[in-house]
Design a protein around this motif. Structure first.
Motif, short mmCIF file in Angstrom:
data_model
loop_
_atom_site.label_atom_id
_atom_site.label_comp_id
_atom_site.label_asym_id
_atom_site.label_seq_id
_atom_site.Cartn_x
_atom_site.Cartn_y
_atom_site.Cartn_z
N VAL A 170 -23.85 112.23 53.13
CA VAL A 170 -24.49 110.98 53.52
C VAL A 170 -25.56 110.64 52.50
O VAL A 170 -26.51 111.38 52.30
CB VAL A 170 -25.12 111.09 54.93
N GLY A 179 -20.25 108.57 53.82
CA GLY A 179 -20.00 109.51 54.92
C GLY A 179 -19.30 108.88 56.11
O GLY A 179 -18.89 107.71 56.10
N GLY A 180 -19.13 109.68 57.17
CA GLY A 180 -18.47 109.21 58.37
C GLY A 180 -17.00 108.92 58.14
O GLY A 180 -16.29 109.65 57.44
N ASN A 211 -20.83 116.25 57.98
CA ASN A 211 -21.48 115.52 56.89
C ASN A 211 -22.76 116.23 56.49
O ASN A 211 -23.43 116.83 57.35
CB ASN A 211 -21.80 114.08 57.30
N TRP A 236 -17.42 111.45 65.14
CA TRP A 236 -17.36 110.75 63.84
C TRP A 236 -18.47 109.73 63.65
O TRP A 236 -18.98 109.54 62.55
CB TRP A 236 -16.00 110.09 63.66
N HIS A 274 -22.53 111.01 62.31
CA HIS A 274 -22.80 110.28 61.06
C HIS A 274 -24.11 109.51 61.15
O HIS A 274 -24.93 109.54 60.22
CB HIS A 274 -21.65 109.32 60.75
#
Length: 416
Positions: free
Chosen positions: A167, A177-178, A232, A249, A253
């Motif tokens: 991230v 990210g995510g 992450n 997810w 994140h």
């Protein structure tokens, strides 16, 4: 007031009158607990809005782990072993695991690069290591913004999907990210084109998530394909893991994004008349392509019609061929219009710079030839002091100057 900023492998000094000094933006100090793999293991034991990974995966399932390619700073070789240990506790066999290196529209990896990315132990195991292929995708639907959901077929047919990533701020997706591991990570060229063409919209900006059309596509993809778990990480300037978030997810994140903001998001009362910014010296200012991120961050701190004084050596020139072609041969408006219908890697960074040029003058202190600098719509200066003095002359004797000595990793956030 005297200041010293990094420039290539040296420093440059300059003075500004005390009455003109507004603020100097530096990363906030945050409390760091565990680091590196210890922090990853902690996050796996304390997942966010999700059961533990070992409670999700089952023996015999075809499990796909999506992680970043060689162009990203994600330390997969540190994170993967922790994830695999958790899965082994669930009885999952190596033969049922595939690691997909998400290329997006980037080039394929060499075998040596694959080994570097995943680590020697994982590379030499029975786990399959493959590149994604944007030509081998199947369509699962269409996002509300009109972006096709085209996913790399092996991933689309997996029993379980685990996404890894880091991230950091992203200048048009808000944050990396995510679900970005899937869109654009393992998407088709058409999907990437449609998604990235939204980058020129004002909502597609660093630090923005909910109203960002690029991120809306990324998040909506989960309505068509399930992400079972993410891991992450947030890295410091030395590329060490200082925070890990695992689990759902979106919820995990967003927790990573909030942590990033506490460290690198810095509130300011109002935009400044003049912003002096540097990427932070070598290797961050080795070329213009690398320096772009700090320029993009600085645009959030400058007034409309203001001046950005950018200090970046860029002694190796542009750093990418398409980027150079666009910067040298297209006007700012041409770049912005073309990226809408013809997304090209390299061209996208030129278009991002074009949007800054439309907002403010860019006074550029570099090692590049003056004529070359003028040809890309920047204004060349030999020294930082000369550029700052000229900016004050233009903006007026009471102009406020904001300083960004770590431009690539600090995001100015104007208080609402």
């Amino acid at each position: 007031m005297q200041f010293e900023f990094k420039f290539s492998k040296e420093t440059v000094s300059f003075e500004i009158p005390e009455k003109n000094f507004y603020k100097e933006l530096k990363p906030n100090k945050v409390e760091i607990g565990l680091t590196e793999q210890d922090e990853v293991k902690r996050s796996l034991k304390e997942p966010i809005a999700s059961p533990r990974l070992k409670e999700i995966v089952k023996p015999g399932e075809k499990i796909f782990i999506i992680t970043s390619d060689i162009t990203r700073p994600m330390p997969s070789y540190k994170v993967l072993p922790c994830v695999l240990d958790e899965m082994k506790e669930a009885g999952v066999k190596e033969e049922d695991i595939t690691v997909v290196l998400a290329l997006g529209s980037h080039r394929s990896h060499t075998e040596a690069e694959k080994k570097t990315l995943v680590g020697e132990a994982v590379y030499n195991s029975k786990i399959k290591i493959i590149d994604s292929d944007m030509a081998q995708c199947i369509n699962l639907g269409t996002c509300k913004n009109g972006t096709p959901v085209d996913i790399f077929e092996p991933v689309a047919k997996a029993d379980r999907i685990i996404c890894l990533g880091n991230v950091e701020y992203h200048y048009f997706a808000g944050y990396s990210g995510g679900a970005k591991a899937l869109m654009p990570g393992v998407s088709s060229h058409a999907a990437i084109q449609a998604n990235h063409s939204n980058m020129v919209k004002p909502e597609a900006r660093t630090g923005n998530l909910e109203t960002n059309p690029v991120r809306q596509d990324i998040d909506q993809i989960t309505e068509f394909i399930k992400i079972d778990f993410i891991v992450n990480v947030v890295l410091n300037a030395k590329k060490e893991i200082i925070k890990a978030v695992s689990g759902h997810w979106k919820e995990a994140h967003r927790e990573g994004c909030r942590f990033l903001d506490t460290m690198y998001g810095i509130e300011i009362e109002a935009p400044a008349d003049i912003v002096v910014v540097t990427p932070g010296g070598f290797p961050k200012d080795i070329n213009l392509y690398q320096s772009q991120k700090s320029l993009d961050n600085s645009k959030h701190a400058v007034k409309e019609g203001g001046v950005i004084v950018m200090l970046a050596s860029a002694k190796e020139g542009f750093g990418e061929k398409t980027f150079e072609d666009w910067m040298r041969n297209k006007s700012p408006m041409e770049m912005i219009e073309e990226i809408k219908c013809n997304f090209k890697l390299g061209g996208h960074k030129a278009a991002a710079i074009a949007s800054v040029i439309q907002k403010s003058d860019i006074y550029f202190v570099s090692d590049l030839d003056d004529e070359l600098v003028r040809s890309i719509n920047f204004i060349p200066f030999k020294t930082a002091q000369e550029a700052i003095d000229k900016a004050l002359e233009k903006q007026g004797e009471n102009a406020k100057i904001l300083l960004m000595p770590a431009g690539g990793s600090t995001l100015p956030i104007v208080k609402k």
